[in-house]
Each structure stands twice: as structure tokens, then as C-alpha cells.
Scaffold this motif. Structure first.
Motif, short mmCIF file in Angstrom:
data_model
loop_
_atom_site.label_atom_id
_atom_site.label_comp_id
_atom_site.label_asym_id
_atom_site.label_seq_id
_atom_site.Cartn_x
_atom_site.Cartn_y
_atom_site.Cartn_z
N THR A 108 4.24 14.72 -10.39
CA THR A 108 3.69 14.93 -11.51
C THR A 108 5.04 15.30 -12.46
O THR A 108 4.97 15.27 -13.74
N GLU A 109 5.94 15.94 -11.75
CA GLU A 109 7.09 16.21 -12.54
C GLU A 109 7.94 14.95 -13.30
O GLU A 109 8.54 14.97 -14.35
N ILE A 110 7.80 14.09 -12.14
CA ILE A 110 8.43 12.75 -12.69
C ILE A 110 7.51 11.64 -13.51
O ILE A 110 8.25 11.00 -14.34
N LEU A 111 6.27 11.85 -13.64
CA LEU A 111 5.42 11.16 -14.31
C LEU A 111 5.85 10.98 -15.85
O LEU A 111 6.00 12.29 -16.42
N GLN A 112 5.98 10.09 -16.72
CA GLN A 112 6.30 9.84 -18.07
C GLN A 112 5.13 9.16 -18.43
O GLN A 112 5.17 7.87 -18.17
N LYS A 146 1.66 19.31 -1.42
CA LYS A 146 2.08 20.26 -2.62
C LYS A 146 3.21 19.94 -3.15
O LYS A 146 3.74 19.59 -4.37
N GLN A 147 4.38 19.61 -2.30
CA GLN A 147 5.54 19.07 -2.61
C GLN A 147 5.59 17.67 -3.27
O GLN A 147 5.92 17.44 -4.29
N MET A 148 4.73 16.86 -2.47
CA MET A 148 4.81 15.63 -3.06
C MET A 148 4.14 15.52 -4.50
O MET A 148 4.55 14.66 -5.49
N HIS A 149 3.02 16.19 -4.65
CA HIS A 149 2.12 16.31 -5.71
C HIS A 149 3.20 16.91 -7.10
O HIS A 149 3.06 16.24 -8.04
N SER A 150 3.92 18.01 -6.54
CA SER A 150 4.84 18.43 -7.62
C SER A 150 5.54 17.52 -8.09
O SER A 150 6.08 17.44 -9.28
N TRP A 151 6.53 16.99 -7.39
CA TRP A 151 7.47 15.96 -7.52
C TRP A 151 6.79 14.82 -8.33
O TRP A 151 7.39 14.50 -9.39
N ALA A 186 0.90 -1.07 -0.09
CA ALA A 186 -0.09 -0.02 -0.19
C ALA A 186 0.99 1.35 0.02
O ALA A 186 0.60 2.15 -0.69
N LEU A 187 1.95 1.29 0.67
CA LEU A 187 2.77 2.50 0.92
C LEU A 187 3.55 2.52 -0.55
O LEU A 187 3.70 3.84 -0.94
N ALA A 188 3.69 1.75 -1.32
CA ALA A 188 4.46 1.87 -2.77
C ALA A 188 3.08 2.61 -3.86
O ALA A 188 3.67 2.95 -4.68
N MET A 189 2.13 2.67 -3.13
CA MET A 189 1.01 3.38 -4.13
C MET A 189 0.63 4.74 -3.41
O MET A 189 -0.13 5.48 -3.78
N LEU A 190 1.33 5.09 -2.34
CA LEU A 190 1.02 6.25 -1.47
C LEU A 190 0.84 7.57 -2.55
O LEU A 190 -0.18 8.31 -2.47
N PRO A 191 2.06 7.82 -3.35
CA PRO A 191 1.89 8.92 -4.30
C PRO A 191 0.58 9.37 -5.05
O PRO A 191 0.15 10.34 -5.10
N ASP A 192 0.15 8.05 -5.60
CA ASP A 192 -1.14 7.86 -6.27
C ASP A 192 -2.28 8.17 -5.36
O ASP A 192 -3.58 8.95 -5.59
#
Ligand code: ZN
Length: 147
Positions: free
Chosen positions: A116-120, A109-114, A84-90
Motif C-alpha cells: 500500500t505504501e508503494i501503490l501510486q 502485515k508487512q507485505m500489505h504495508s509495503w 501468477a507469482l507476479a500477481m501475488l501481492p494483489d
């Protein structure tokens, strides 16, 4: 990425790392690493459509099915928690879909920004082919480790 590759990666980490803190850190980190690989995990460019909701429900059922098939009962609690922790950012991104201001909260805000920037994403004609291949490979490797 879809739920299944993220969740199963966390489950594999749990199976290899018996201490909670390093396993939790590795699981959360794995999310960002996997999302940096070009992938496709929803239809259209909008989250809340019937196709996406159906895809997410199917994806969740596949994740749980593989979990119950691959993980011995004695490990369910720990493996599920790290998975479950491996899904935390989503999971943390989800409330923002309904309430946009959530993404402005401190830490979120920081977690979401990071995130969305990393998402490919792999869009376009071959989006699903190219986008699903790395996820199927990750799921296969996870099954190999858990069998
Ligand atoms: Zn993600």
C-alpha cells in the motif's frame, strides 16, 4: 495495476529466466515496481462494486486470452506459475477486503504495508487516461517480447 500488465510481465520473465527461484523472485519484485508507476485499476474508491467486479472479470479474461494466444502449449505450466507469482501481492490483499484482520497476520502485515505504501494511483479527471497509458505500454512491450 490491472491483472494483465502484472501477469504478462511475469510471463515475459518466465520466458527469459528458465530457473524457478530467480524467475519467482523477479516476478514478485516486478509487482512492486509496476505498482510504483502512477496507474488506475478500479472505479470509485471502493473495491467491491459491480463495476469493479466486472472490470476484474474482463481484465482476467483478457489476461488469459493473451496468454493462450502468445504462449506455446509446451510452456503453459511454468509461464502461468511465474505469471501468477507476479500477481501475488494483489492476491494476498484480496482476503483482507472481506476480513480486515487478515492484514494483521504476520508476514501478510508487512507485505500489505509495503504494497500500500508503494501503490501510486492516478485519480481525478484524467485518472483513467494517465492511469491506463503506462499499463497499455507495459502490455504492448510484453506482447512484443512474447511474439
Ligand atoms: Zn498491486
Amino acid at each position: 495495476m490491472l491483472i494483465t500488465p502484472h501477469f504478462l510481465t511475469g510471463v515475459v520473465i518466465a520466458s527469459q529466466v528458465p530457473e524457478v527461484a530467480p524467475a519467482a523472485l523477479a516476478a514478485i519484485t516486478s509487482h512492486y515496481i509496476l505498482d510504483a508507476i502512477p496507474h488506475r485499476d478500479y472505479f470509485d474508491k471502493q473495491y467491491l462494486t459491480w463495476r469493479n467486479i466486472l472490470l476484474t472479470i474482463t481484465d482476467g479474461i483478457i489476461s488469459l486470452g493473451l496468454f493462450y494466444w502468445l504462449v506455446p502449449d509446451a510452456h503453459w505450466g511454468y509461464y502461468f506459475g511465474i505469471g501468477a507469482l507476479a500477481m501475488l501481492p494483489d492476491v494476498l490483499a484480496l482476503p483482507g477486503v472481506f476480513y480486515n484482520q487478515f492484514w494483521q497476520w504476520p508476514i501478510i502485515k508487512q507485505m500489505h504495508s509495503w504494497h500500500t505504501e508503494i501503490l501510486q494511483y492516478a485519480w481525478g479527471e484524467q485518472g483513467w487516461g494517465i492511469g491506463l497509458l503506462p499499463q497499455l505500454i507495459i502490455i504492448s512491450v510484453a506482447i512484443y517480447f512474447l511474439r
